[in-house]
Motif scaffolding. Structure first.
Motif, PDB file in Angstrom:
ATOM      1  N   THR A  74       0.842  -1.201   0.000  1.00  0.00           N
ATOM      2  CA  THR A  74       0.000   0.000   0.000  1.00  0.00           C
ATOM      3  C   THR A  74       0.876   1.249   0.000  1.00  0.00           C
ATOM      4  O   THR A  74       0.619   2.199  -0.741  1.00  0.00           O
ATOM      5  CB  THR A  74      -0.930  -0.001   1.228  1.00  0.00           C
ATOM      6  OG1 THR A  74      -1.764  -1.164   1.167  1.00  0.00           O
ATOM      7  CG2 THR A  74      -1.789   1.242   1.285  1.00  0.00           C
ATOM      8  N   SER A  77       2.238   1.870  -3.350  1.00  0.00           N
ATOM      9  CA  SER A  77       1.235   2.420  -4.281  1.00  0.00           C
ATOM     10  C   SER A  77       1.004   3.908  -4.016  1.00  0.00           C
ATOM     11  O   SER A  77       0.768   4.671  -4.946  1.00  0.00           O
ATOM     12  CB  SER A  77      -0.076   1.634  -4.209  1.00  0.00           C
ATOM     13  OG  SER A  77      -0.750   1.884  -3.005  1.00  0.00           O
ATOM     14  N   TRP A  78       1.095   4.345  -2.755  1.00  0.00           N
ATOM     15  CA  TRP A  78       0.960   5.770  -2.447  1.00  0.00           C
ATOM     16  C   TRP A  78       2.127   6.554  -3.035  1.00  0.00           C
ATOM     17  O   TRP A  78       1.939   7.653  -3.562  1.00  0.00           O
ATOM     18  CB  TRP A  78       0.915   6.010  -0.943  1.00  0.00           C
ATOM     19  CG  TRP A  78      -0.313   5.501  -0.261  1.00  0.00           C
ATOM     20  CD1 TRP A  78      -1.529   5.216  -0.817  1.00  0.00           C
ATOM     21  CD2 TRP A  78      -0.440   5.205   1.128  1.00  0.00           C
ATOM     22  NE1 TRP A  78      -2.387   4.764   0.136  1.00  0.00           N
ATOM     23  CE2 TRP A  78      -1.754   4.754   1.336  1.00  0.00           C
ATOM     24  CE3 TRP A  78       0.422   5.281   2.210  1.00  0.00           C
ATOM     25  CZ2 TRP A  78      -2.226   4.379   2.601  1.00  0.00           C
ATOM     26  CZ3 TRP A  78      -0.040   4.912   3.457  1.00  0.00           C
ATOM     27  CH2 TRP A  78      -1.350   4.470   3.649  1.00  0.00           C
ATOM     28  N   LYS A  80       3.835   5.843  -5.682  1.00  0.00           N
ATOM     29  CA  LYS A  80       3.588   5.949  -7.126  1.00  0.00           C
ATOM     30  C   LYS A  80       2.442   6.907  -7.416  1.00  0.00           C
ATOM     31  O   LYS A  80       2.528   7.739  -8.323  1.00  0.00           O
ATOM     32  CB  LYS A  80       3.278   4.572  -7.710  1.00  0.00           C
ATOM     33  CG  LYS A  80       4.477   3.663  -7.746  1.00  0.00           C
ATOM     34  CD  LYS A  80       4.109   2.275  -8.231  1.00  0.00           C
ATOM     35  CE  LYS A  80       5.284   1.335  -8.077  1.00  0.00           C
ATOM     36  NZ  LYS A  80       4.891  -0.062  -8.170  1.00  0.00           N
ATOM     37  N   LYS A  81       1.359   6.789  -6.650  1.00  0.00           N
ATOM     38  CA  LYS A  81       0.171   7.627  -6.871  1.00  0.00           C
ATOM     39  C   LYS A  81       0.504   9.111  -6.772  1.00  0.00           C
ATOM     40  O   LYS A  81       0.070   9.922  -7.581  1.00  0.00           O
ATOM     41  CB  LYS A  81      -0.909   7.268  -5.852  1.00  0.00           C
ATOM     42  CG  LYS A  81      -2.165   8.111  -5.946  1.00  0.00           C
ATOM     43  CD  LYS A  81      -3.188   7.692  -4.901  1.00  0.00           C
ATOM     44  CE  LYS A  81      -4.416   8.563  -4.967  1.00  0.00           C
ATOM     45  NZ  LYS A  81      -5.405   8.187  -3.945  1.00  0.00           N
ATOM     46  N   TYR A  82       1.295   9.485  -5.757  1.00  0.00           N
ATOM     47  CA  TYR A  82       1.620  10.889  -5.535  1.00  0.00           C
ATOM     48  C   TYR A  82       2.950  11.297  -6.169  1.00  0.00           C
ATOM     49  O   TYR A  82       3.425  12.405  -5.961  1.00  0.00           O
ATOM     50  CB  TYR A  82       1.600  11.202  -4.032  1.00  0.00           C
ATOM     51  CG  TYR A  82       0.226  11.021  -3.440  1.00  0.00           C
ATOM     52  CD1 TYR A  82      -0.801  11.900  -3.748  1.00  0.00           C
ATOM     53  CD2 TYR A  82      -0.068   9.957  -2.601  1.00  0.00           C
ATOM     54  CE1 TYR A  82      -2.068  11.733  -3.229  1.00  0.00           C
ATOM     55  CE2 TYR A  82      -1.325   9.775  -2.071  1.00  0.00           C
ATOM     56  CZ  TYR A  82      -2.323  10.665  -2.391  1.00  0.00           C
ATOM     57  OH  TYR A  82      -3.584  10.495  -1.883  1.00  0.00           O
ATOM     58  N   ASN A  83       3.555  10.370  -6.926  1.00  0.00           N
ATOM     59  CA  ASN A  83       4.787  10.651  -7.669  1.00  0.00           C
ATOM     60  C   ASN A  83       5.881  11.231  -6.764  1.00  0.00           C
ATOM     61  O   ASN A  83       6.474  12.268  -7.063  1.00  0.00           O
ATOM     62  CB  ASN A  83       4.480  11.602  -8.843  1.00  0.00           C
ATOM     63  CG  ASN A  83       5.581  11.574  -9.867  1.00  0.00           C
ATOM     64  OD1 ASN A  83       6.347  10.620  -9.948  1.00  0.00           O
ATOM     65  ND2 ASN A  83       5.695  12.636 -10.639  1.00  0.00           N
TER      66      ASN A  83
END
Length: 138
Positions: A74, A77-78, A80-83
């Motif tokens: 998780t 993924s955060w 990656k999500k927020y770059n």
């Protein structure tokens, strides 16, 4: 909770069995079958922010997982999500400690613990996390 058809937005929906332990529905207007999407559990933004901060401070996904109790997958993924990208820390590495308030006060009262170092202290429930940067030993 009233369902609507995800395809045609009709409210003429009837139950139509169970698939993979999820309720299946049938739309009488467009003849479409569907199951209700799982909403999943929402993790408080506080923990997302803390995880991102800890990552930027140089902690690994698994270290963050142990500290805040959220899966390293998780956390990844955060990131990656927020770059999020970490700045390079060439000569320093973080060391962290989890302390209760009285332990933190005792630690901070000793000059050798804080001399020539960068420190961040953040609170997690009834405990405090202290992050200290140390130079790599050559």
């Amino acid at each position: 909770m009233e369902n609507i058809c995800p395809k045609c937005k009709s409210e003429k929906i009837v139950k139509s069995g169970i698939i993979n332990e999820k309720q299946r529905f049938h739309c009488k207007d467009c003849n479409y079958y569907f199951t209700v999407k799982k909403l999943g559990k929402k993790i408080d933004d506080y923990y997302v922010t803390k995880a991102l901060q800890l990552y930027l401070e140089g902690l690994s996904f698994r270290e963050i997982e142990r500290i805040i109790g959220v899966s390293h997958v998780t956390i990844s993924s955060w990131i990656k999500k927020y770059n999020i990208t970490r700045p390079p820390h060439s000569d320093f590495h973080p060391v962290y400690k989890i302390l209760k308030q009285n332990e933190l006060l005792d630690y901070m009262s000793k000059e050798e613990n804080i001399k020539d170092s960068g420190l961040i202290i953040t609170q997690f429930a009834d405990k405090y996390m202290l992050i200290k940067w140390e130079r790599f030993k050559k």
